[in-house]
Design a protein around this motif. Structure first.
Motif, PDB file in Angstrom:
ATOM      1  N   VAL A  66       0.819  -1.214   0.000  1.00 34.91           N
ATOM      2  CA  VAL A  66       0.000   0.000   0.000  1.00 34.91           C
ATOM      3  C   VAL A  66       0.854   1.266   0.000  1.00 34.91           C
ATOM      4  O   VAL A  66       0.319   2.371   0.039  1.00 34.91           O
ATOM      5  N   ARG A  67       2.177   1.127  -0.050  1.00 37.45           N
ATOM      6  CA  ARG A  67       3.066   2.283   0.027  1.00 37.45           C
ATOM      7  C   ARG A  67       3.833   2.455  -1.275  1.00 37.45           C
ATOM      8  O   ARG A  67       3.934   1.534  -2.085  1.00 37.45           O
ATOM      9  N   THR A  68       4.396   3.641  -1.456  1.00 38.47           N
ATOM     10  CA  THR A  68       5.216   3.899  -2.641  1.00 38.47           C
ATOM     11  C   THR A  68       6.377   2.923  -2.722  1.00 38.47           C
ATOM     12  O   THR A  68       6.714   2.414  -3.797  1.00 38.47           O
ATOM     13  N   ALA A  69       6.999   2.634  -1.574  1.00 37.31           N
ATOM     14  CA  ALA A  69       8.133   1.700  -1.553  1.00 37.31           C
ATOM     15  C   ALA A  69       7.713   0.312  -2.022  1.00 37.31           C
ATOM     16  O   ALA A  69       8.518  -0.416  -2.615  1.00 37.31           O
ATOM     17  N   ASP A  70       6.458  -0.068  -1.772  1.00 34.68           N
ATOM     18  CA  ASP A  70       5.980  -1.364  -2.249  1.00 34.68           C
ATOM     19  C   ASP A  70       5.954  -1.397  -3.774  1.00 34.68           C
ATOM     20  O   ASP A  70       6.224  -2.429  -4.391  1.00 34.68           O
ATOM     21  N   GLY A  71       5.626  -0.264  -4.372  1.00 37.16           N
ATOM     22  CA  GLY A  71       5.624  -0.200  -5.830  1.00 37.16           C
ATOM     23  C   GLY A  71       7.014  -0.373  -6.403  1.00 37.16           C
ATOM     24  O   GLY A  71       7.194  -1.044  -7.425  1.00 37.16           O
ATOM     25  N   ALA A  72       8.014   0.203  -5.736  1.00 38.41           N
ATOM     26  CA  ALA A  72       9.391   0.044  -6.197  1.00 38.41           C
ATOM     27  C   ALA A  72       9.830  -1.402  -6.076  1.00 38.41           C
ATOM     28  O   ALA A  72      10.496  -1.946  -6.983  1.00 38.41           O
ATOM     29  N   MET A  73       9.470  -2.079  -4.979  1.00 37.98           N
ATOM     30  CA  MET A  73       9.807  -3.493  -4.813  1.00 37.98           C
ATOM     31  C   MET A  73       9.105  -4.329  -5.890  1.00 37.98           C
ATOM     32  O   MET A  73       9.694  -5.270  -6.445  1.00 37.98           O
ATOM     33  N   ARG A  74       7.862  -4.006  -6.168  1.00 40.75           N
ATOM     34  CA  ARG A  74       7.121  -4.739  -7.206  1.00 40.75           C
ATOM     35  C   ARG A  74       7.846  -4.677  -8.544  1.00 40.75           C
ATOM     36  O   ARG A  74       8.004  -5.695  -9.232  1.00 40.75           O
ATOM     37  N   GLU A  75       8.313  -3.492  -8.919  1.00 41.12           N
ATOM     38  CA  GLU A  75       8.997  -3.350 -10.204  1.00 41.12           C
ATOM     39  C   GLU A  75      10.284  -4.156 -10.232  1.00 41.12           C
ATOM     40  O   GLU A  75      10.619  -4.793 -11.244  1.00 41.12           O
ATOM     41  N   ARG A  76      11.036  -4.131  -9.128  1.00 47.46           N
ATOM     42  CA  ARG A  76      12.283  -4.896  -9.090  1.00 47.46           C
ATOM     43  C   ARG A  76      12.007  -6.393  -9.218  1.00 47.46           C
ATOM     44  O   ARG A  76      12.704  -7.103  -9.958  1.00 47.46           O
ATOM     45  N   LEU A  77      11.000  -6.878  -8.501  1.00 47.27           N
ATOM     46  CA  LEU A  77      10.728  -8.314  -8.529  1.00 47.27           C
ATOM     47  C   LEU A  77      10.109  -8.757  -9.853  1.00 47.27           C
ATOM     48  O   LEU A  77      10.440  -9.826 -10.378  1.00 47.27           O
ATOM     49  N   LEU A  78       9.224  -7.949 -10.403  1.00 43.26           N
ATOM     50  CA  LEU A  78       8.657  -8.309 -11.717  1.00 43.26           C
ATOM     51  C   LEU A  78       9.755  -8.369 -12.778  1.00 43.26           C
ATOM     52  O   LEU A  78       9.677  -9.181 -13.708  1.00 43.26           O
ATOM     53  N   GLY A  79      10.769  -7.534 -12.625  1.00 44.23           N
ATOM     54  CA  GLY A  79      11.875  -7.530 -13.576  1.00 44.23           C
ATOM     55  C   GLY A  79      12.713  -8.788 -13.525  1.00 44.23           C
ATOM     56  O   GLY A  79      13.551  -9.005 -14.417  1.00 44.23           O
ATOM     57  N   GLN A  80      12.508  -9.613 -12.499  1.00 45.43           N
ATOM     58  CA  GLN A  80      13.228 -10.896 -12.414  1.00 45.43           C
ATOM     59  C   GLN A  80      12.261 -12.040 -12.122  1.00 45.43           C
ATOM     60  O   GLN A  80      12.598 -12.995 -11.425  1.00 45.43           O
ATOM     61  N   ASP A  81      11.064 -11.918 -12.696  1.00 47.93           N
ATOM     62  CA  ASP A  81      10.057 -12.989 -12.643  1.00 47.93           C
ATOM     63  C   ASP A  81       9.695 -13.399 -11.216  1.00 47.93           C
ATOM     64  O   ASP A  81       9.401 -14.564 -10.943  1.00 47.93           O
ATOM     65  N   LEU A  82       9.724 -12.409 -10.292  1.00 48.64           N
ATOM     66  CA  LEU A  82       9.303 -12.609  -8.904  1.00 48.64           C
ATOM     67  C   LEU A  82      10.196 -13.581  -8.136  1.00 48.64           C
ATOM     68  O   LEU A  82       9.800 -14.128  -7.104  1.00 48.64           O
ATOM     69  N   LEU A  83      11.417 -13.778  -8.618  1.00 47.59           N
ATOM     70  CA  LEU A  83      12.389 -14.638  -7.944  1.00 47.59           C
ATOM     71  C   LEU A  83      13.239 -13.819  -6.971  1.00 47.59           C
ATOM     72  O   LEU A  83      13.453 -12.621  -7.186  1.00 47.59           O
ATOM     73  N   THR A  84      13.724 -14.460  -5.932  1.00 54.06           N
ATOM     74  CA  THR A  84      14.609 -13.814  -4.963  1.00 54.06           C
ATOM     75  C   THR A  84      15.771 -14.741  -4.633  1.00 54.06           C
ATOM     76  O   THR A  84      15.565 -15.933  -4.387  1.00 54.06           O
ATOM     77  N   THR A  85      16.978 -14.188  -4.617  1.00 54.60           N
ATOM     78  CA  THR A  85      18.137 -14.931  -4.123  1.00 54.60           C
ATOM     79  C   THR A  85      18.250 -14.708  -2.625  1.00 54.60           C
ATOM     80  O   THR A  85      18.412 -13.583  -2.167  1.00 54.60           O
TER      81      THR A  85
END
Length: 494
Positions: A66-85
């Motif tokens: 619900v925050r602006t920072a959540d939108g930034a995280m969404r873009e980063r994760l979508l850019g790597q198919d929602l994967l996390t190391t």
């Protein structure tokens, strides 16, 4: 170096573990609000473990915020198919695994429309949260803040809510209208009685506009309590570079964490749940016992090392544990004033738990900063330290170590360390704390008068005397000398 993506998974170095399951093997069952580092190092890892076993694959995560920072995280994760190391920083060597438990991340919108729609889907049976303690809209007494502007706004416009809790209520109304059962609301935040706190905020907000609906929520929606634990530092360029250098993975949002991980939950999920016990989660009706142990020994322990280290100019937690005085201060206070008042925990040795805490604090690879541990003492001290103070005083014992800790916190809030270096503001109420700490230099009662921190115990004659003696000695002799006297067994100010 390989850009993290589904297409590149097979190109990663052999030392990087990765999912054996395919994205198509998963279907969503949980909407999670607050996709930060802790969530991706904790809940998402447990689910990844489960999916790797071939179990619970209809419980995949849908990210939300619900925050602006959540939108930034969404873009980063979508850019790597929602994967996390996820990199576990074990002293004997670092271990990396790519996790893939998330299958979607809904867009961030001012009215939370996409989030509400995701929660209203029949497939959503759990809505989980990591929104930090401040995200629950609590007043200074820990109750729901009925006068908070965000809550008043959502009460006026319940169909276009701006908060996570307003969105939860809107989704619950939609489900009820559609004849769907309510989802379970599962807090994953590190606060006492997190399920009760979440319930208080959800029902409190509902009552501001619709008392009958608030009563329906209280009677029909499950809010299990849980205890969560894993030290997870923030991710910056240092962490991104480490993952690239050691593992050859180009990950825009990796997570680095300690190897230790714990999750204790009440088994209160009317619409079902994943079989998380198979992945290492403890289900019990005694969550409160585990919670009290962690809050007093671990969270309290962080405070015990933080303030002397902050005054001594020590930057990292592991460096504090290398300091003989700070490490000995931690052990003495824990053994003499905290452990004796922690109630038994099923299947757990408190002595062994303390030993594991000391080992975790000393992990040099975590890079947990002392400044972070000193943060927000006005909220943390009443929860993490004062219960132990209260129990000692109730038992007729003046906790001189905890009184010294309070004096160290006060001395820290004066804004200058023992070397004369300025301490930057480090509390939401820093201006008031700073003024009170400076006044307490000449009148210690000024500090103990904070009833929202100390309650009536701040007027206890023995505690007042021990605090005043310690604070005076800290100003006149410095942290090193005061710690030395306390560790030798004398009064900290004698």
């Amino acid at each position: 170096m390989d850009k993290l993506s589904l297409d590149n998974l097979q190109n990663l170095k052999p030392c990087v573990a990765r999912p054996s399951y395919a994205r198509g093997d998963l279907s969503p069952g949980i909407v999670h609000i607050g996709v930060g580092n802790f969530h991706r190092a904790h809940q998402a890892v447990y689910l990844d473990r489960l999916f790797e076993m071939g179990k619970g694959r209809d419980w995949a995560l849908v990210g939300a915020g619900v925050r602006t920072a959540d939108g930034a995280m969404r873009e980063r994760l979508l850019g790597q198919d929602l994967l996390t190391t996820v990199v576990e920083l074990a002293p004997e060597g670092h271990r990396a695994r790519v996790t893939g438990a998330m299958v979607d991340f809904v867009p961030i919108a001012a009215d939370n429309g996409p989030l509400i729609a995701a929660m209203a889907r029949p497939s959503t049976r759990i809505v989980s949260l990591t929104v930090t303690e401040g995200g629950y809209y609590l007043d200074q007494h820990g109750a729901f803040d009925t006068a908070h502007p965000d809550m008043l706004r959502d009460a006026r416009q319940p169909d276009a809510p701006g908060s996570a809790f307003g969105a939860i209520l809107k989704a619950l109304r939609l489900r009820r209208a559609a004849g769907l059962p309510p989802f379970t609301v599962m807090s994953c935040d590190n606060l006492p009685g997190n399920g009760h706190v979440a319930q208080g905020t959800v029902t409190g907000l509902a009552a501001l506009s619709d008392q009958a609906f608030a009563e329906w929520v209280a009677a029909n929606v499950a809010f299990p309590n849980g205890m969560v634990d894993r030290i997870t530092p923030a991710t910056g360029q240092r962490e991104i570079d480490l993952v690239a250098r050691e593992f050859g993975v180009d990950d825009a949002a990796p997570v680095l964490c300690e190897p230790f991980m714990q999750w204790v939950l009440e088994d209160n999920f009317p619409q079902g749940r994943p079989p998380l016990e198979d992945a290492g989660v403890t289900f019990t009706d005694q969550v409160h016992a585990f919670e009290a142990m962690k809050i007093r020994i671990l969270n309290g322990g962080h405070a015990i090392i933080a303030y002397p280290a902050g005054l001594l100019g020590i930057e990292f937690a592991h460096e504090a544990m290398r300091d003989e005085q700070v490490a000995a201060f931690l052990h003495k206070v824990e053994v003499e004033e905290i452990l004796p008042h922690v109630k038994p925990v099923p299947g757990t040795s408190l002595v062994d738990y303390l030993a594991s805490i000391e080992e975790r604090f000393a992990n040099p690879d975590i890079g947990d900063r002392i400044r972070r541990l000193c943060l927000d003492g006005s909220n943390r001290q009443p929860k993490f330290i004062m219960p132990s103070v209260r129990d000692n005083l109730a038992a007729g014992q003046v906790p001189k170590g905890l009184a010294l800790l309070s004096a160290l916190w006060c001395r820290y809030c004066a804004g200058v360390d023992d070397q004369g270096q300025r301490i930057a503001p480090n509390d939401p109420d820093w201006t008031a704390l700073n003024a009170r700490a400076l006044a307490a230099k000449h009148d210690p009662a000024q500090w103990l008068a904070m009833r929202d921190v100390y309650g009536a115990w701040g007027q206890d004659t023995g505690f007042v005397a021990a605090f005043a003696q310690a604070l005076s000695a800290l100003w006149s002799d410095g942290t090193r000398a005061v710690l030395a006297r306390y560790l030798e067994g004398g009064a900290s100010g004698a």
